[in-house]
Design an enzyme around this catalytic site. Structure first.
Site, mmCIF file in Angstrom:
data_model
loop_
_atom_site.group_PDB
_atom_site.id
_atom_site.type_symbol
_atom_site.label_atom_id
_atom_site.label_comp_id
_atom_site.label_asym_id
_atom_site.label_seq_id
_atom_site.Cartn_x
_atom_site.Cartn_y
_atom_site.Cartn_z
ATOM 1 N N GLY A 151 0.823 -1.205 0.000
ATOM 2 C CA GLY A 151 0.000 0.000 0.000
ATOM 3 C C GLY A 151 0.851 1.247 0.000
ATOM 4 O O GLY A 151 2.082 1.194 -0.152
ATOM 5 N N SER A 152 0.196 2.383 0.192
ATOM 6 C CA SER A 152 0.901 3.666 0.158
ATOM 7 C C SER A 152 1.889 3.814 1.306
ATOM 8 O O SER A 152 2.941 4.442 1.159
ATOM 9 C CB SER A 152 -0.118 4.813 0.213
ATOM 10 O OG SER A 152 -1.030 4.730 -0.854
ATOM 11 N N PHE A 153 1.568 3.225 2.468
ATOM 12 C CA PHE A 153 2.380 3.465 3.650
ATOM 13 C C PHE A 153 2.974 2.193 4.254
ATOM 14 O O PHE A 153 3.437 2.204 5.386
ATOM 15 C CB PHE A 153 1.547 4.190 4.716
ATOM 16 C CG PHE A 153 0.889 5.443 4.199
ATOM 17 C CD1 PHE A 153 1.654 6.505 3.767
ATOM 18 C CD2 PHE A 153 -0.487 5.527 4.120
ATOM 19 C CE1 PHE A 153 1.059 7.662 3.276
ATOM 20 C CE2 PHE A 153 -1.091 6.680 3.629
ATOM 21 C CZ PHE A 153 -0.319 7.748 3.202
ATOM 22 N N GLY A 154 2.930 1.089 3.521
ATOM 23 C CA GLY A 154 3.515 -0.127 4.056
ATOM 24 C C GLY A 154 3.142 -1.362 3.261
ATOM 25 O O GLY A 154 2.486 -1.276 2.218
ATOM 26 N N VAL A 169 1.898 -5.702 3.528
ATOM 27 C CA VAL A 169 1.183 -6.682 4.341
ATOM 28 C C VAL A 169 1.691 -8.076 3.992
ATOM 29 O O VAL A 169 1.765 -8.449 2.814
ATOM 30 C CB VAL A 169 -0.339 -6.603 4.113
ATOM 31 C CG1 VAL A 169 -1.056 -7.599 5.015
ATOM 32 C CG2 VAL A 169 -0.849 -5.190 4.388
ATOM 33 N N LYS A 221 0.934 -6.170 9.013
ATOM 34 C CA LYS A 221 1.060 -4.931 8.251
ATOM 35 C C LYS A 221 2.262 -4.148 8.770
ATOM 36 O O LYS A 221 2.251 -3.642 9.893
ATOM 37 C CB LYS A 221 -0.220 -4.094 8.382
ATOM 38 C CG LYS A 221 -0.207 -2.833 7.533
ATOM 39 C CD LYS A 221 -1.567 -2.142 7.556
ATOM 40 C CE LYS A 221 -1.601 -0.933 6.635
ATOM 41 N NZ LYS A 221 -2.927 -0.284 6.607
ATOM 42 N N ASP A 235 -11.211 6.273 2.869
ATOM 43 C CA ASP A 235 -10.546 5.658 1.703
ATOM 44 C C ASP A 235 -11.238 4.352 1.326
ATOM 45 O O ASP A 235 -10.593 3.316 1.135
ATOM 46 C CB ASP A 235 -9.066 5.409 2.010
ATOM 47 C CG ASP A 235 -8.238 5.204 0.752
ATOM 48 O OD1 ASP A 235 -8.710 5.592 -0.341
ATOM 49 O OD2 ASP A 235 -7.131 4.657 0.847
#
Length: 538
Positions: free
Chosen positions: A260-263, A265, A279, A375
């Protein structure tokens, strides 16, 4: 994927049927009365369907049943006291229905019961003291009801935690259960003391209370101070970075579920054998720290069957991760655009969107502080083995403090799904989630992403649907859902037209013109009921 009603003829199998499982189908109507005549049956599982009506008083005739599960249905009415006659019963689950009234005192006669789950209903009244007699009771869940009064403290209740009683705001009892103390009990316990206490002690007590109120208010306002990640230490325990590395085989690419945008999984298995999703946040960006704190603040305080559950966390100076429940089927986006032959039918898509709407309804109206997801999109909806949807990824979610119905943010949501007022002015409100839900509803039933290359210039997914409504709806619906040679074509066309009408009502340009999630859930359930009724008749 069975549909229709449960046949009455099951009741004829009185001498041979020992276990009946019809779980995780699309069965409707009431439970047939003949089921209660199966006096020799040991186990009945009717969970995760769309069964309606109430439980008959004749349920008490199942003299030797040990397993009874009617969870995740639409059953309603009072719980019959005759259930107390099932003295061989070991497992009883009636969660996620609409049962009302009080918990029958006769439950105290379930002398063999080990697991009892009545969560997510509309039950009221006090918890019967008779439940203290259940010596073998190991698991109890009465959460998300309207119970009040004192939580019993004897018998098996000494080992239950606050997780058994969450979201019953009228309950009181021991402080370890995270409920207020019972006033009456407190007065009785201390009556002799208060009778002889000097007046100045009362003044001191008032001062102490005022100081505590001030401290609590200051703590609530200071969101950026240390966050109490997991207040119930009996349930939550942090894990180390080494443990998570071992669980995910060193965060190998083979274990990667998504980025994803920030990490990222990863799939993993903890040392206790639990299957989880880990995550890991990207701390090279400042947003990584913020989204970790944000998800902790939101996820640690909410519980709903259609929200992804947090298990624990790992928080070091240079490593931050959340351990979440593993959802095996992956994202809705993956299923919608998979190359596999498997494709979702109308009923499955309706059920998924009802699940998502139920989750948003809880976030918007079911929690003490309104939460805006910010989101919502198919990649943030995960599906379990039973095709139950779970909303995930609360990295940019916002809590609307106090009575505020909106706030502002500089954080951008996903292009194509975010409401106009969010993109232009950064205005966050519950109606912004409604807009995103409407776009997602269109995408699920048309098979077109809002970022599809066919949408150029001023044309977008919403405009495309709007231009086709109401007479050209068949031309925009996913071809797999609506075929002219289908004998139920007219019924399906009517159903899908109604769904698109709802989607347009959700995605109105003006926030004030959009309907709220309460009405969306009600409308979708009516659409589903009408669809099942008509298809069943044809």
């Amino acid at each position: 994927m069975l549909v229709g009603s449960i046949p009455m003829c099951f009741g004829n199998l009185t001498s041979s049927l020992r276990r009946l499982s019809l779980a995780s189908n699309n069965l409707t109507s009431a439970i047939p009365s003949t089921i209660w005549g199966l006096k020799d049956i040991l186990g009945i599982d009717l969970s995760s369907n769309s069964l309606t009506g109430s439980l008959s008083v004749d349920v008490g005739k199942l003299e030797v049943v040990t397993y009874f599960d009617v969870s995740n249905n639409q059953l309603s009415g009072d719980i019959s006291s005759s259930i107390g006659d099932l003295q061989a019963l070991e497992y009883l689950s009636m969660k996620n229905n609409s049962f009302e009234g009080s918990i029958p005192d006769s439950f105290g006669k379930l002398i063999s019961v080990e697991s009892l789950d009545l969560s997510n209903n509309n039950l009221s009244g006090e918890i019967p003291k008779s439940l203290q007699k259940l010596l073998y009771l190991k698991f109890l869940n009465l959460s998300f009801n309207k119970l009040y009064g004192e939580i019993p403290s004897g018998g098996a209740f000494v080992k239950f935690s606050s997780q058994s009683f969450m979201e019953n705001y009228g309950l009181c009892g021991a402080s370890r259960l995270q409920v207020p103390p019972c006033k009456d009990a407190s007065r009785k316990a201390h009556v002799s003391v208060w009778r002889y206490v000097v007046p100045c002690v009362s003044v001191i007590a008032v001062v102490v209370v005022l100081v505590m109120v001030v401290l609590l208010r200051r703590r609530k306002v200071k969101h950026d101070s240390e966050i109490a990640l997991f207040p119930d230490q009996e349930i939550w325990s942090k894990v180390t970075q080494l443990e998570l590395s071992r669980a995910t085989n060193g965060f190998r690419e083979d274990n990667l579920l998504g980025i994803g945008s920030f990490g990222s999984v990863y799939e993993g298995i903890l040392s206790n054998g639990k299957h989880v999703a880990v995550k890991v946040f990207n701390l090279e960006m400042e947003e990584g720290f913020k989204t970790f704190d944000n998800e902790c603040e939101v996820l640690c305080n909410i519980r709903h069957r259609n929200l992804v559950k947090i298990i624990t966390c790992c928080s070091n100076l240079d490593f931050k991760a959340l351990v979440l429940e593993y959802i095996p089927r992956g994202s809705l986006e993956k299923l919608l655009y998979s190359d596999d032959e498997f494709c979702l039918n109308i009923l499955q898509k309706l059920n998924i969107m009802i699940d998502v709407a139920s989750a948003l309804e809880y976030l918007h109206f079911g929690y003490s502080t309104p939460i805006v997801h910010c989101d919502l999109k198919p990649s943030n909806v995960l599906l379990d083995e039973d095709m139950v949807a779970h909303v995930a990824d609360f990295g940019i979610a916002k809590l609307l403090s106090g009575e505020d119905s909106m706030t502002q943010t500089m954080t951008l949501a996903t292009i194509g799904y975010m409401a106009p007022e969010y993109g232009l002015d950064g205005i966050v409100s519950r109606r912004g989630d409604v807009y995103s839900y409407g776009i997602m509803l269109m995408e699920v039933f048309t098979g077109r992403k809002p970022t599809d290359e066919m949408f150029a210039g001023e044309m977008n997914l919403k405009q495309w649907v709007e231009n086709s409504f109401p007479h050209s709806i068949p031309q925009i619906i996913d071809a797999k859902l609506l075929r002219t040679d289908d004998r139920h074509y007219a019924i399906k066309k009517d159903c899908l037209s109604t769904v698109m009408e709802l989607a347009l009502a959700c995605s109105a340009t003006s926030p004030e013109e959009r309907i709220d999630m309460n009405n969306i859930v009600t409308t979708l359930n009516k659409i589903k009921k009408k669809f099942l009724t008509n298809v069943g008749q044809n």
